[in-house]
Motif scaffolding. Structure first.
Motif, PDB file in Angstrom:
ATOM      1  N   GLY A 277      20.325   2.291  16.215  1.00 20.86           N
ATOM      2  CA  GLY A 277      20.391   2.500  17.645  1.00 20.86           C
ATOM      3  C   GLY A 277      21.655   3.216  18.080  1.00 20.86           C
ATOM      4  N   ASP A 278      22.747   3.044  17.305  1.00 17.21           N
ATOM      5  CA  ASP A 278      24.015   3.666  17.683  1.00 17.21           C
ATOM      6  C   ASP A 278      24.014   5.174  17.483  1.00 17.21           C
ATOM      7  OD1 ASP A 278      24.962   1.272  18.496  1.00 17.21           O
ATOM      8  OD2 ASP A 278      26.392   0.972  16.868  1.00 17.21           O
ATOM      9  N   SER A 279      22.935   5.720  16.923  1.00 15.37           N
ATOM     10  CA  SER A 279      22.837   7.182  16.818  1.00 15.37           C
ATOM     11  C   SER A 279      22.758   7.828  18.202  1.00 15.37           C
ATOM     12  CB  SER A 279      21.617   7.592  15.986  1.00 15.37           C
ATOM     13  OG  SER A 279      20.410   7.143  16.594  1.00 15.37           O
ATOM     14  N   VAL A 280      22.538   7.019  19.239  1.00 16.56           N
ATOM     15  CA  VAL A 280      22.527   7.530  20.617  1.00 16.56           C
ATOM     16  C   VAL A 280      23.908   8.033  21.035  1.00 16.56           C
ATOM     17  CG1 VAL A 280      23.087   5.352  21.798  1.00 16.56           C
ATOM     18  CG2 VAL A 280      21.596   7.014  22.918  1.00 16.56           C
ATOM     19  N   ILE A 281      24.937   7.781  20.212  1.00 13.42           N
ATOM     20  CA  ILE A 281      26.281   8.264  20.539  1.00 13.42           C
ATOM     21  C   ILE A 281      26.288   9.787  20.686  1.00 13.42           C
ATOM     22  CG2 ILE A 281      27.034   8.474  18.133  1.00 13.42           C
ATOM     23  CD1 ILE A 281      29.180   7.329  21.144  1.00 13.42           C
ATOM     24  N   GLY A 282      25.430  10.478  19.943  1.00 16.45           N
ATOM     25  CA  GLY A 282      25.354  11.935  20.069  1.00 16.45           C
ATOM     26  C   GLY A 282      24.932  12.349  21.466  1.00 16.45           C
ATOM     27  N   GLU A 283      23.949  11.649  22.007  1.00 16.75           N
ATOM     28  CA  GLU A 283      23.474  11.924  23.365  1.00 16.75           C
ATOM     29  C   GLU A 283      24.549  11.569  24.396  1.00 16.75           C
ATOM     30  OE1 GLU A 283      20.399   9.731  26.395  1.00 16.75           O
ATOM     31  OE2 GLU A 283      19.738  10.016  24.323  1.00 16.75           O
ATOM     32  N   ILE A 284      25.205  10.429  24.193  1.00 16.21           N
ATOM     33  CA  ILE A 284      26.242  10.003  25.138  1.00 16.21           C
ATOM     34  C   ILE A 284      27.393  10.999  25.148  1.00 16.21           C
ATOM     35  CG2 ILE A 284      27.983   8.240  25.600  1.00 16.21           C
ATOM     36  CD1 ILE A 284      25.995   6.166  24.507  1.00 16.21           C
ATOM     37  N   ALA A 286      27.464  14.058  24.371  1.00 18.67           N
ATOM     38  CA  ALA A 286      27.127  15.382  24.891  1.00 18.67           C
ATOM     39  C   ALA A 286      27.649  15.526  26.320  1.00 18.67           C
ATOM     40  CB  ALA A 286      25.613  15.597  24.853  1.00 18.67           C
ATOM     41  N   ASN A 287      27.782  14.399  27.018  1.00 18.07           N
ATOM     42  CA  ASN A 287      28.334  14.424  28.380  1.00 18.07           C
ATOM     43  C   ASN A 287      29.805  14.837  28.393  1.00 18.07           C
ATOM     44  OD1 ASN A 287      26.139  13.097  30.210  1.00 18.07           O
ATOM     45  ND2 ASN A 287      26.235  11.787  28.402  1.00 18.07           N
ATOM     46  N   PHE A 288      30.465  14.721  27.247  1.00 14.95           N
ATOM     47  CA  PHE A 288      31.884  15.058  27.141  1.00 14.95           C
ATOM     48  C   PHE A 288      32.110  16.371  26.392  1.00 14.95           C
ATOM     49  CE2 PHE A 288      31.393  10.497  27.488  1.00 14.95           C
ATOM     50  CZ  PHE A 288      32.242  10.186  28.536  1.00 14.95           C
ATOM     51  N   GLY A 289      31.027  17.144  26.235  1.00 12.34           N
ATOM     52  CA  GLY A 289      31.143  18.469  25.632  1.00 12.34           C
ATOM     53  C   GLY A 289      31.042  18.494  24.122  1.00 12.34           C
ATOM     54  N   ILE A 290      30.542  17.414  23.508  1.00 14.09           N
ATOM     55  CA  ILE A 290      30.415  17.379  22.044  1.00 14.09           C
ATOM     56  C   ILE A 290      28.975  17.709  21.664  1.00 14.09           C
ATOM     57  CG2 ILE A 290      30.817  16.045  19.951  1.00 14.09           C
ATOM     58  CD1 ILE A 290      33.286  16.540  21.773  1.00 14.09           C
ATOM     59  N   THR A 291      28.793  18.806  20.943  1.00 12.02           N
ATOM     60  CA  THR A 291      27.465  19.178  20.456  1.00 12.02           C
ATOM     61  C   THR A 291      27.246  18.589  19.064  1.00 12.02           C
ATOM     62  OG1 THR A 291      28.255  21.244  19.466  1.00 12.02           O
ATOM     63  CG2 THR A 291      27.514  21.327  21.764  1.00 12.02           C
ATOM     64  N   SER A 292      25.995  18.253  18.762  1.00 12.58           N
ATOM     65  CA  SER A 292      25.616  17.708  17.457  1.00 12.58           C
ATOM     66  C   SER A 292      24.559  18.621  16.848  1.00 12.58           C
ATOM     67  CB  SER A 292      25.049  16.295  17.600  1.00 12.58           C
ATOM     68  OG  SER A 292      25.958  15.425  18.236  1.00 12.58           O
ATOM     69  N   GLN A 293      24.889  19.241  15.727  1.00  6.05           N
ATOM     70  CA  GLN A 293      23.946  20.129  15.057  1.00  6.05           C
ATOM     71  C   GLN A 293      23.638  19.564  13.674  1.00  6.05           C
ATOM     72  OE1 GLN A 293      25.251  24.159  14.519  1.00  6.05           O
ATOM     73  NE2 GLN A 293      23.203  24.924  14.054  1.00  6.05           N
ATOM     74  N   PHE A 294      22.362  19.239  13.435  1.00  4.11           N
ATOM     75  CA  PHE A 294      21.961  18.643  12.163  1.00  4.11           C
ATOM     76  C   PHE A 294      21.527  19.739  11.193  1.00  4.11           C
ATOM     77  CE2 PHE A 294      21.493  15.279  15.271  1.00  4.11           C
ATOM     78  CZ  PHE A 294      22.026  14.173  14.617  1.00  4.11           C
ATOM     79  N   LYS A 295      22.305  19.911  10.132  1.00  9.76           N
ATOM     80  CA  LYS A 295      21.957  20.868   9.089  1.00  9.76           C
ATOM     81  C   LYS A 295      22.816  20.554   7.861  1.00  9.76           C
ATOM     82  CE  LYS A 295      25.176  24.555  10.476  1.00  9.76           C
ATOM     83  NZ  LYS A 295      25.304  25.974  10.852  1.00  9.76           N
ATOM     84  N   ASP A 296      22.454  21.136   6.724  1.00 14.24           N
ATOM     85  CA  ASP A 296      23.203  20.959   5.470  1.00 14.24           C
ATOM     86  C   ASP A 296      23.330  19.491   5.072  1.00 14.24           C
ATOM     87  OD1 ASP A 296      23.584  23.711   5.539  1.00 14.24           O
ATOM     88  OD2 ASP A 296      25.531  23.544   6.549  1.00 14.24           O
ATOM     89  N   GLY A 297      22.339  18.684   5.472  1.00 12.82           N
ATOM     90  CA  GLY A 297      22.345  17.280   5.056  1.00 12.82           C
ATOM     91  C   GLY A 297      23.304  16.403   5.829  1.00 12.82           C
ATOM     92  N   GLY A 298      23.613  16.768   7.045  1.00 13.47           N
ATOM     93  CA  GLY A 298      24.511  15.962   7.852  1.00 13.47           C
ATOM     94  C   GLY A 298      24.543  16.474   9.278  1.00 13.47           C
ATOM     95  N   VAL A 309      29.947  14.940  34.295  1.00 11.35           N
ATOM     96  CA  VAL A 309      29.255  14.614  35.543  1.00 11.35           C
ATOM     97  C   VAL A 309      28.600  13.232  35.510  1.00 11.35           C
ATOM     98  CG1 VAL A 309      28.849  17.015  36.168  1.00 11.35           C
ATOM     99  CG2 VAL A 309      27.170  15.824  34.755  1.00 11.35           C
ATOM    100  N   ARG A 310      28.289  12.733  34.335  1.00  8.04           N
ATOM    101  CA  ARG A 310      27.596  11.439  34.261  1.00  8.04           C
ATOM    102  C   ARG A 310      28.533  10.320  34.693  1.00  8.04           C
ATOM    103  NH1 ARG A 310      24.249   9.201  28.962  1.00  8.04           N
ATOM    104  NH2 ARG A 310      23.905   7.069  29.675  1.00  8.04           N
ATOM    105  N   LYS A 311      28.053   9.487  35.597  1.00  8.98           N
ATOM    106  CA  LYS A 311      28.895   8.431  36.153  1.00  8.98           C
ATOM    107  C   LYS A 311      28.489   7.025  35.694  1.00  8.98           C
ATOM    108  CE  LYS A 311      31.968  10.392  38.876  1.00  8.98           C
ATOM    109  NZ  LYS A 311      33.424  10.140  38.721  1.00  8.98           N
ATOM    110  N   ILE A 312      27.238   6.837  35.287  1.00 12.64           N
ATOM    111  CA  ILE A 312      26.750   5.509  34.918  1.00 12.64           C
ATOM    112  C   ILE A 312      26.291   5.525  33.463  1.00 12.64           C
ATOM    113  CG2 ILE A 312      25.060   3.700  35.392  1.00 12.64           C
ATOM    114  CD1 ILE A 312      24.967   4.657  38.272  1.00 12.64           C
ATOM    115  N   PHE A 313      26.820   4.581  32.685  1.00 12.93           N
ATOM    116  CA  PHE A 313      26.437   4.441  31.282  1.00 12.93           C
ATOM    117  C   PHE A 313      25.849   3.043  31.083  1.00 12.93           C
ATOM    118  CE2 PHE A 313      29.719   7.644  31.352  1.00 12.93           C
ATOM    119  CZ  PHE A 313      29.276   8.597  30.439  1.00 12.93           C
TER     120      PHE A 313
END
Length: 439
Positions: A277-284, A286-298, A309-313
């Motif tokens: 479930g903690d893999s949702v950190i990628g989505e969270i 993203a609100n702070f400008g972090i992109t997640s690209q899955f390739k090369d086995g990671g 802009v997101r105010k409620i977590f």
């Protein structure tokens, strides 16, 4: 415990590859499945987190009489923290799990049906963490369990002699998902199977789904209709379970990327279809400008300029990420609102109080109003030096460590607390260009 450490990071650029240990959440479940299957299921990529190493030692010793005698975690009562534990002048084998909360919940269910008579105990903090809901459910099923000290809390005297009385258990959905998982893990070994009726909203649902998915990998089928999960009595398949790297550990690298000026990180082994479930950190993040690209086995992380802009977590499905996200918001002066933090007060420490205390050292307030928490950054300042108390909580140490990117000198007390879930954390920080100095 190791001495305190000082963290420094002269550059706000991070560019490295970090190989994370296996997921503690997946590993603990897999180890119980391995033991319940009596070796038909094999676990690979076992986590080197202290909790997982401890649980592996206990459970794998159950498959070998010689291993039982050599297990460091299984001790005779004369070595117990609580002093001699006896019943009718008999000395009982004591299983001491220290501060490992997951192990306490899972082993309570495991030993309840194992036929063994043991004392299950832990650290002083563990004796303050409630377990009555799980014990009540197991007693309803037919387990023979007594409290050694305080009703509702460890240590437990698990007496063996399990005779199933019913296959239907009702349990509140807003409790720790580990209680529910503990019952689901043993369900297939119960003579009548198990029907688990969940009352109300199910918090931390991804952790329950993880459990069921891993049981399915091991050949255990289930049905989930409305609020009832049913698992019939059935045999485990001969198979192997590979433990994915830990997304909870990955969350700290997302936080480091978020507080950097420039960041490019590669975390091998992580997938976009994780059970965790903690893999949702990628989505969270993203609100702070972090992109997640899955390739090369990671997964590749990259920092890109982006207004927040997101105010409620809502952290109800991923409470172990709460400290990480709260600290990032505080560091950036982002006055966010948080919900779903109900279980944080009964973790390794009262994590709400701990966050309030430590954030206060930089002028940030975490204000509690019922079940809603709001950050007030109006008086935030950046000190030249700040000391973080960890409260015997691994996630406090790791959630606050990224602050070294904005605070010139960050001291972390009781640094070895990270051994619980991520022993290589400080070494990995050095790989990323942080100075890690013993005090």
């Amino acid at each position: 415990m190791k001495p305190n450490i000082i963290l420094r990071k002269n550059s706000k650029t991070v560019n490295t590859t970090i190989q994370l240990t296996g997921s503690k959440s997946e590993c603990n479940r897999a180890l119980v499945i391995e033991a319940l299957s009596q070796g038909r299921v094999k676990v690979t990529n076992v986590s080197d987190a202290a909790d997982a190493v401890l649980l592996a030692g206990i459970l794998r010793s159950e498959l070998s009489e010689a291993g039982v005698q050599n297990s460091e975690a299984r001790t005779q009562n004369s070595e117990s923290e609580s002093g001699p534990l006896t019943t009718d002048n008999r000395q009982l084998t004591t299983v001491n799990i220290g501060p490992a909360g997951t192990a306490m919940r899972f082993l309570t269910a495991y030993y309840a049906i194992s036929g063994e008579e043991v004392i299950l105990t832990g650290s002083e903090r563990m004796k303050q963490r409630p377990i009555g809901i799980l014990v009540d459910a197991l007693r309803t099923l037919g387990a023979n369990i007594d409290y050694v000290e305080q009703d509702g809390y460890p240590p437990l005297h698990i007496k063996g002699g399990f005779e199933q009385k019913t296959d239907l258990i009702s349990i509140q959905g807003n409790i720790s998902s580990q209680y529910i998982t503990a019952l689901l893990l043993i369900a297939a070994r119960l003579p009548q199977g198990l029907r688990l009726q969940i009352e109300g909203e199910l918090t931390s649902r991804p952790y329950v789904e993880m459990t069921l998915s891993m049981l399915q990998q091991a050949g255990i089928q289930h049905q989930w209709e409305d609020n009832v999960i049913s698992i019939a009595s059935q045999e485990f398949a001969e198979t192997s379970i590979w433990v994915e790297p830990d997304w909870s550990a990955a969350s700290y690298w997302y936080a480091i990327a978020a507080l950097s000026d420039e960041a490019e990180l590669f975390l091998p082994g992580l997938t976009s279809y994780s059970l965790q479930g903690d893999s949702v950190i990628g989505e969270i993040m993203a609100n702070f400008g972090i992109t997640s690209q899955f390739k090369d086995g990671g997964v590749y992380l990259k920092k890109e300029p982006k207004p927040i802009v997101r105010k409620i977590f809502d952290m109800i499905q991923c409470p172990d990420l709460a400290q990480t996200v709260v600290v990032v918001c505080a560091a950036l002066g982002h006055e966010a609102t948080f919900t779903g933090l109900e279980t944080l007060k009964i973790k390794e420490t009262d994590r709400i109080a701990a966050l309030q205390n430590e954030l206060g050292k930089m002028g940030v307030k975490l204000i509690e109003k019922g079940q809603v928490y709001k950050l007030d950054c109006s008086e935030k300042f950046i000190p030249q030096k700040m000391t973080i108390k960890t409260y015997e909580d691994h996630r406090m140490a790791m959630a606050f460590a990224p602050l070294a990117l904005i605070i010139p000198e960050l001291e972390v007390e009781e640094a070895a607390v990270v051994d619980k879930s991520y022993p290589a954390f400080w070494t990995d920080l050095e790989k990323a260009g942080f100075e890690v100095l013993d005090v």
